[in-house]
Design a protein around this motif. Structure first.
Motif, PDB file in Angstrom:
ATOM      1  N   CYS A  26       0.855  -1.194   0.000  1.00 16.49           N
ATOM      2  CA  CYS A  26       0.000   0.000   0.000  1.00 16.49           C
ATOM      3  C   CYS A  26       0.894   1.249   0.000  1.00 16.49           C
ATOM      4  O   CYS A  26       2.011   1.214   0.524  1.00 16.49           O
ATOM      5  N   GLY A  27       0.350   2.333  -0.506  1.00 14.48           N
ATOM      6  CA  GLY A  27       0.978   3.657  -0.382  1.00 14.48           C
ATOM      7  C   GLY A  27       2.405   3.700  -0.898  1.00 14.48           C
ATOM      8  O   GLY A  27       2.723   3.214  -1.996  1.00 14.48           O
TER       9      GLY A  27
ATOM     10  N   SER B 207       4.959   2.047   0.009  1.00 14.07           N
ATOM     11  CA  SER B 207       5.542   0.723  -0.226  1.00 14.07           C
ATOM     12  C   SER B 207       5.119   0.194  -1.598  1.00 14.07           C
ATOM     13  O   SER B 207       5.867  -0.536  -2.249  1.00 14.07           O
TER      14      SER B 207
ATOM     15  N   ILE C 211       5.249  -6.005   0.661  1.00 12.79           N
ATOM     16  CA  ILE C 211       6.247  -4.973   0.976  1.00 12.79           C
ATOM     17  C   ILE C 211       5.619  -4.028   1.998  1.00 12.79           C
ATOM     18  O   ILE C 211       4.545  -3.474   1.757  1.00 12.79           O
ATOM     19  N   THR C 212       6.265  -3.871   3.129  1.00  6.36           N
ATOM     20  CA  THR C 212       5.657  -3.059   4.186  1.00  6.36           C
ATOM     21  C   THR C 212       6.703  -2.558   5.169  1.00  6.36           C
ATOM     22  O   THR C 212       7.586  -3.322   5.570  1.00  6.36           O
TER      23      THR C 212
ATOM     24  N   SER D 143       5.812  -1.116   8.245  1.00  4.94           N
ATOM     25  CA  SER D 143       5.346  -1.428   9.604  1.00  4.94           C
ATOM     26  C   SER D 143       5.165  -2.913   9.847  1.00  4.94           C
ATOM     27  O   SER D 143       5.285  -3.394  10.969  1.00  4.94           O
ATOM     28  N   GLY D 144       4.825  -3.641   8.773  1.00  6.79           N
ATOM     29  CA  GLY D 144       4.494  -5.062   8.960  1.00  6.79           C
ATOM     30  C   GLY D 144       3.131  -5.254   9.594  1.00  6.79           C
ATOM     31  O   GLY D 144       2.780  -6.364   9.994  1.00  6.79           O
TER      32      GLY D 144
ATOM     33  N   THR E 271       0.181  -3.312   8.266  1.00 12.35           N
ATOM     34  CA  THR E 271      -0.880  -2.744   7.429  1.00 12.35           C
ATOM     35  C   THR E 271      -1.954  -3.799   7.175  1.00 12.35           C
ATOM     36  O   THR E 271      -1.662  -4.886   6.644  1.00 12.35           O
TER      37      THR E 271
ATOM     38  N   THR F 232      -2.355  -5.227   3.603  1.00 16.85           N
ATOM     39  CA  THR F 232      -1.196  -6.005   3.151  1.00 16.85           C
ATOM     40  C   THR F 232      -1.178  -7.354   3.850  1.00 16.85           C
ATOM     41  O   THR F 232      -0.899  -8.391   3.237  1.00 16.85           O
TER      42      THR F 232
ATOM     43  N   VAL G 259       5.230  10.166  10.130  1.00 12.43           N
ATOM     44  CA  VAL G 259       4.160   9.460   9.415  1.00 12.43           C
ATOM     45  C   VAL G 259       4.497   9.310   7.931  1.00 12.43           C
ATOM     46  O   VAL G 259       4.214   8.281   7.319  1.00 12.43           O
ATOM     47  N   ALA G 260       5.132  10.314   7.352  1.00 15.29           N
ATOM     48  CA  ALA G 260       5.510  10.205   5.941  1.00 15.29           C
ATOM     49  C   ALA G 260       6.733   9.295   5.825  1.00 15.29           C
ATOM     50  O   ALA G 260       7.777   9.555   6.415  1.00 15.29           O
TER      51      ALA G 260
ATOM     52  N   GLN H 177      13.527   0.029   0.808  1.00 13.24           N
ATOM     53  CA  GLN H 177      12.761  -0.985   0.054  1.00 13.24           C
ATOM     54  C   GLN H 177      13.286  -1.089  -1.379  1.00 13.24           C
ATOM     55  O   GLN H 177      13.454  -2.188  -1.914  1.00 13.24           O
TER      56      GLN H 177
ATOM     57  N   LEU I 237       2.828  12.094  -3.491  1.00 14.72           N
ATOM     58  CA  LEU I 237       2.207  11.596  -2.249  1.00 14.72           C
ATOM     59  C   LEU I 237       2.804  12.309  -1.029  1.00 14.72           C
ATOM     60  O   LEU I 237       2.085  12.717  -0.106  1.00 14.72           O
ATOM     61  N   LYS I 238       4.127  12.482  -1.042  1.00 16.63           N
ATOM     62  CA  LYS I 238       4.778  13.145   0.114  1.00 16.63           C
ATOM     63  C   LYS I 238       4.200  14.543   0.292  1.00 16.63           C
ATOM     64  O   LYS I 238       3.890  14.954   1.401  1.00 16.63           O
TER      65      LYS I 238
ATOM     66  N   LYS J 273       0.555   6.317  11.382  1.00 14.89           N
ATOM     67  CA  LYS J 273       1.705   5.621  10.813  1.00 14.89           C
ATOM     68  C   LYS J 273       1.377   4.201  10.378  1.00 14.89           C
ATOM     69  O   LYS J 273       1.814   3.743   9.338  1.00 14.89           O
TER      70      LYS J 273
ATOM     71  N   VAL K   9      -1.471   1.559   9.404  1.00 16.52           N
ATOM     72  CA  VAL K   9      -2.887   1.528   9.019  1.00 16.52           C
ATOM     73  C   VAL K   9      -3.439   0.124   9.300  1.00 16.52           C
ATOM     74  O   VAL K   9      -3.474  -0.733   8.432  1.00 16.52           O
TER      75      VAL K   9
HETATM   76  C1  F6R Z   1       3.161   7.452   3.037  1.00 17.90           C
HETATM   77  C2  F6R Z   1       3.057   6.284   3.869  1.00 17.90           C
HETATM   78  C3  F6R Z   1       1.990   5.303   3.582  1.00 17.90           C
HETATM   79  C4  F6R Z   1       2.518   3.878   3.842  1.00 17.90           C
HETATM   80  C5  F6R Z   1       1.370   2.868   3.702  1.00 17.90           C
HETATM   81  C6  F6R Z   1       1.868   1.448   3.862  1.00 17.90           C
HETATM   82  O1  F6R Z   1       4.239   8.243   3.396  1.00 17.90           O
HETATM   83  O2  F6R Z   1       3.803   6.125   4.788  1.00 17.90           O
HETATM   84  O3  F6R Z   1       1.484   5.434   2.285  1.00 17.90           O
HETATM   85  O4  F6R Z   1       3.525   3.601   2.929  1.00 17.90           O
HETATM   86  O5  F6R Z   1       0.409   3.130   4.671  1.00 17.90           O
HETATM   87  O6  F6R Z   1       2.485   1.276   5.100  1.00 17.90           O
HETATM   88  P1  F6R Z   1       3.455   0.068   5.396  1.00 17.90           P
HETATM   89  O7  F6R Z   1       4.646   0.226   4.524  1.00 17.90           O
HETATM   90  O8  F6R Z   1       3.772   0.183   6.844  1.00 17.90           O
HETATM   91  O9  F6R Z   1       2.692  -1.174   5.054  1.00 17.90           O
END
Ligand code: F6R
Length: 620
Positions: free
Chosen positions: A313-314, A316, A359-360, A362-363, A365, A368, A411-412, A420, A496-497, A615, A617
């Motif tokens: 997502c996002g 990643s 790909i993540t 936070s692990g 999401t 994902t 958060v960004a 990655q 996005l940033k 941060k 989701v």
């Molecule tokens: C944008 C951002 C989000 C994450 C997305 C996936 O700056 O941080 O778009 O990339 O929520 O998060 P992860 O990589 O933790 O699965």
């Protein structure tokens, strides 16, 4: 989303909970609250706004006790008010709990409870859980269970959980059971920290750092009863289970801001180090390939792969797009990049030899994780490219590669993105060397990877110049970000940033696609940010840039050092060092991160805590 912390022991619990909430605030910052048991009663303090607001309230109205729970909220059900802040109270105050996740059948349950006389004080789905536990507690006692026995409470929680549809990470306190907290998980992460006659529970390990390094990560359908003396783990299907204790390797100063004003800036500047960490020990000089033992696959198995699916997502997902280009170019394996939120509900055909990666950063999401589980359910081993050690995806994946980028708190996402991309390059090298990529080509590839942290260090030198550009451009309300091939995902990521931290509208596009619609947006009030480093496609991007200039659009170009041709035409040119095309996203994304950062600052936005975001989701 939402951060949870809980404690049983003899420390001053309000201080500990507040400290934990400050560390978890990146998961949600709409409101915060704590509940503390002093042995006789439970006191509640909660307030809309940041944890700092709650800390002020606790300062004015202190709470004493050694058992407590806390929560920092990212609102899902119910607006951001003091009342809707967690913890929530069930029945007549016999249960107080915090929750992360979404209860999908909350409406039906609410109707049912209201018909039985329960009065609701909030608009949240969580209050339903609190009343339901109180209701089952009442029922158990009526049926003859002992109200002084822990089992009565555990049973009430267990029955409640069977009635919930959706996801939860929940931690409950009971008025008449002063030394106990009960916690349970389905879909929302929780970790228990084990101390000396004390236990901690939290959404992730950050509140535990400095207190204990022994942890147990809850699995779905696990329920844990904690008292200062004991941790009792039960699984819905397997009954009592032994905790699987692991050692935490997070260090306290990971979360220190140091000399920086914001985490985002700190993390942007940490990228050379993060990239070094990503390749450390992973370059096999003798075989001119990448060493990725965590994939758990033999060369023969790797050789059989005929397709790769990357899901994320996002940001990643943007890294995944770079992965598609680099793997297809060097390993010649077809790659698809799927939004996890789509993949989880699609029924896409997957051949037996499809390799899949989540790909993540936070692990955690939710989409994902669900996409990964769906792939596994269909019998595909699912691997992960993940940053957070011990996260749900890291634990459930069939193998994978850690980013080793260190905590990313802003958060960004910044350093996670470039790490990655680095890992996906390593993967391309690794897979390429099982196929067509020759030994000398592998050596050349590795040499470029080794040089990259230094190149990123050099790219960071554009900071002052980006600041000046931001000062001239921060008042514009619409931006286009344009790039081609490897720099098309960079354009998406740059846009996005800017969007997420400065609330400025920005569209990322493949530069040539612009002619098919978005060019209509070009005017003197819509700057176009062109990512136009040297490379085979550059003359074509140059034509796209001229097209924008011809229509009066201001142009900010990200170009390679010494590229005077671009500098002559663009209104602003930010230079970065030249690197090979497949590595350019790592370098060209640096000025775009800095641009977003400075535009956001100049517009008075909260860079590390942008509105409406969190941060991790962890809801769908
Ligand atoms: C944008 C951002 C989000 C994450 C997305 C996936 O700056 O941080 O778009 O990339 O929520 O998060 P992860 O990589 O933790 O699965």
């Amino acid at each position: 989303m939402c951060g949870i912390v809980g404690y049983v022991g003899s420390r001053k619990v309000s201080d500990l909970l507040l400290e934990g909430l400050f560390r978890l605030e990146y998961r949600g910052y709409d409101s915060a609250g704590i509940a503390v048991h002093d042995g006789g009663a439970i006191s509640l303090r909660k307030r809309a706004g940041r944890v700092q607001e709650l800390a002020r309230l606790v300062d004015e109205q202190p709470v004493e006790g050694g058992v407590g729970i806390g929560h920092t909220r990212w609102a899902t059900h119910g607006s951001v008010t003091d009342a809707n802040s967690h913890p929530h109270v069930g029945g007549n105050g016999e249960v107080v709990l915090v929750h992360n996740g979404v209860i999908e059948n909350h409406d039906t349950l609410r109707d049912h409870l209201q018909s039985r006389g329960y009065v609701f004080q909030t608009e949240t789905d969580t209050e339903v859980v609190a009343h339901l536990v109180a209701h089952h507690l009442d029922e158990r006692v009526k049926l003859g269970d002992d109200p002084g026995e822990t089992e009565t409470y555990v049973r009430a929680v267990e029955i409640t959980l069977t009635e919930l549809k959706g996801t939860y990470g929940v931690v409950a306190l009971f008025r008449d059971l002063p030394e106990t907290i009960v916690t349970a998980r389905l879909g929302s992460p929780l970790v228990v920290g084990v101390g000396e006659e004390e236990y901690f529970v939290a959404s992730d390990a950050s509140p535990l750092v400095g207190y204990t390094d022994r942890v147990h990560y809850l699995s779905d359908h696990e329920l844990v009863v904690l008292t200062p003396e004991k941790m009792d783990v039960r699984h819905r299907d397997n009954g009592r289970v032994r905790p699987s204790l692991q050692t935490l390797d997070q260090v306290a100063d990971d979360t220190d801001l140091g000399e920086f004003e914001h985490y985002m800036l700190k993390e942007i500047f940490e990228q050379p180090k993060a990239l070094e960490n990503a390749i450390r020990g992973r370059l096999d000089e003798d075989a001119a390939t990448a060493r990725l033992g965590g994939l758990n696959m033999t060369p023969r198995q790797l050789r059989r792969i005929d397709r790769i699916v990357l899901t994320a997502c996002g940001t990643s997902w943007h890294a995944g797009l770079v992965g598609e280009y680099v793997i297809e170019e060097f390993a010649r394996i077809p790659v698809e990049v799927e939004y996890a939120s789509e993949l989880r509900y699609r029924n896409s055909p997957l051949s037996e030899n499809t390799m899949t990666f989540a790909i993540t950063q936070s692990g955690e999401t939710a989409d994902t994780l669900a996409a990964m589980r769906e792939l596994q359910r269909k019998g595909h081993p699912a691997l992960a490219i993940c940053n957070v050690v011990g996260s749900t995806i890291a634990r459930e994946a069939d193998g994978g590669v850690y980013l080793r980028a260190g905590s990313e708190i802003g958060v960004a996402s910044t350093k996670a993105f470039t790490s990655q991309v680095m890992i996906l390059n390593l993967l391309a090298l690794h897979l390429g060397r099982t196929r067509h990529l020759s030994f000398p080509s592998g050596e050349r590839f590795m040499r470029r990877l080794r040089e990259l942290p230094e190149k990123v260090e050099q790219a960071l030198a554009c900071h002052e110049q980006v600041k000046e550009v931001a000062a001239r451009y921060h008042a514009f309300d619409n931006y286009l970000y344009l790039g081609r091939l490897y720099n098309f995902p960079v354009a998406l990521e740059g846009a996005l940033k800017l969007k997420e931290i400065s609330y400025v509208h920005a569209e990322g596009y493949p530069a040539a696609e612009m002619k098919h619609g978005p060019i209509a947006l070009v005017d003197e009030r819509t700057p176009s940010v062109f990512v136009i480093p040297k490379g085979g496609i550059q003359p074509k991007v140059m034509s796209n840039l001229e097209e924008v200039k011809a229509r009066g659009g201001p142009v900010i170009a990200i170009a390679c050092e010494g590229d005077e041709r671009v500098a002559e035409i663009a209104d602003e040119t930010i230079f970065v060092p030249y690197v090979e095309e497949h590595l350019q996203p790592i370098v060209t994304s640096i000025p775009l991160q800095l641009l977003a950062y400075h535009v956001a600052l100049l517009r008075g936005c909260n860079v590390d805590r942008p509105r409406n975001l969190a941060k991790s989701v962890t809801v769908e």
